[in-house]
Scaffold this motif. Structure first.
Motif, PDB file in Angstrom:
ATOM      1  N   LYS A   1      17.912 -14.949  20.153  1.00 39.54           N
ATOM      2  CA  LYS A   1      18.012 -16.334  20.588  1.00 39.54           C
ATOM      3  C   LYS A   1      17.630 -16.399  22.046  1.00 39.54           C
ATOM      4  N   TYR A   2      16.845 -17.387  22.379  1.00 45.62           N
ATOM      5  CA  TYR A   2      16.433 -17.593  23.757  1.00 45.62           C
ATOM      6  C   TYR A   2      17.057 -18.898  24.224  1.00 45.62           C
ATOM      7  N   GLU A   3      17.679 -18.846  25.381  1.00 44.20           N
ATOM      8  CA  GLU A   3      18.267 -20.041  25.939  1.00 44.20           C
ATOM      9  C   GLU A   3      17.576 -20.375  27.240  1.00 44.20           C
ATOM     10  N   ILE A   4      17.367 -21.652  27.448  1.00 42.95           N
ATOM     11  CA  ILE A   4      16.733 -22.130  28.669  1.00 42.95           C
ATOM     12  C   ILE A   4      17.808 -22.766  29.537  1.00 42.95           C
ATOM     13  N   ASP A   5      17.878 -22.333  30.778  1.00 38.46           N
ATOM     14  CA  ASP A   5      18.799 -22.930  31.732  1.00 38.46           C
ATOM     15  C   ASP A   5      18.131 -24.185  32.287  1.00 38.46           C
ATOM     16  N   ILE A   6      18.429 -25.305  31.684  1.00 40.75           N
ATOM     17  CA  ILE A   6      17.792 -26.570  32.044  1.00 40.75           C
ATOM     18  C   ILE A   6      18.063 -26.942  33.496  1.00 40.75           C
ATOM     19  N   GLN A   7      19.263 -26.663  33.969  1.00 46.75           N
ATOM     20  CA  GLN A   7      19.610 -26.984  35.355  1.00 46.75           C
ATOM     21  C   GLN A   7      18.734 -26.178  36.319  1.00 46.75           C
ATOM     22  N   ALA A   8      18.588 -24.885  36.058  1.00 44.17           N
ATOM     23  CA  ALA A   8      17.753 -24.040  36.920  1.00 44.17           C
ATOM     24  C   ALA A   8      16.295 -24.465  36.834  1.00 44.17           C
ATOM     25  N   PHE A   9      15.855 -24.841  35.647  1.00 45.06           N
ATOM     26  CA  PHE A   9      14.494 -25.319  35.442  1.00 45.06           C
ATOM     27  C   PHE A   9      14.253 -26.576  36.277  1.00 45.06           C
TER      28      PHE A   9
ATOM     29  N   ILE B   1       6.118 -19.759  27.183  1.00 44.07           N
ATOM     30  CA  ILE B   1       5.044 -19.569  26.217  1.00 44.07           C
ATOM     31  C   ILE B   1       4.983 -18.106  25.789  1.00 44.07           C
ATOM     32  N   LYS B   2       5.157 -17.201  26.742  1.00 48.38           N
ATOM     33  CA  LYS B   2       5.153 -15.758  26.439  1.00 48.38           C
ATOM     34  C   LYS B   2       6.279 -15.416  25.462  1.00 48.38           C
ATOM     35  N   GLN B   3       7.496 -15.867  25.738  1.00 50.20           N
ATOM     36  CA  GLN B   3       8.637 -15.563  24.875  1.00 50.20           C
ATOM     37  C   GLN B   3       8.444 -16.113  23.468  1.00 50.20           C
ATOM     38  N   ILE B   4       7.986 -17.349  23.378  1.00 44.61           N
ATOM     39  CA  ILE B   4       7.793 -17.980  22.070  1.00 44.61           C
ATOM     40  C   ILE B   4       6.704 -17.259  21.285  1.00 44.61           C
TER      41      ILE B   4
END
Length: 99
Positions: A4-12, A33-36
């Protein structure tokens, strides 16, 4: 697939506010894109291995530079021992990802 990959929206969002771009070598989208892409290739290999009648197993990865509209990155493409895996997400010898 169990990864599972999580994106830190706040950091983004903070990175965008501080001026980091979306595209380019250090762009915010390039690592996503690389991870996906690597996750899709891994799923393809898993499916291939499940359907393969011959004894076969995973055999590491090979690395290539892939160019996208968002920037370029090093992609780790999975391999199988028999060399029968033909990836479809990023085909062998393909170096550009397009929409």
């Amino acid at each position: 697939m169990s990864d599972k990959y999580e994106i830190d929206i706040q950091a983004f969002a903070k990175a965008l506010q501080s001026g980091q771009g979306l595209n380019g070598k250090d762009g915010l989208l390039t690592p996503l894109i690389k991870q996906i892409t690597e996750a899709a290739l891994g799923a393809e290999l898993d499916e291939h291995m499940a359907q393969d009648d011959q004894p076969n197993r995973k055999n590491g990865t090979s690395r290539k530079t892939v160019k996208t509209a968002s920037g370029s990155f090093e992609l780790d493409t999975p391999r199988d021992r028999n060399g029968s895996f033909e990836p479809q997400t990023v085909k062998k010898y393909q170096t550009r990802l397009t929409d």
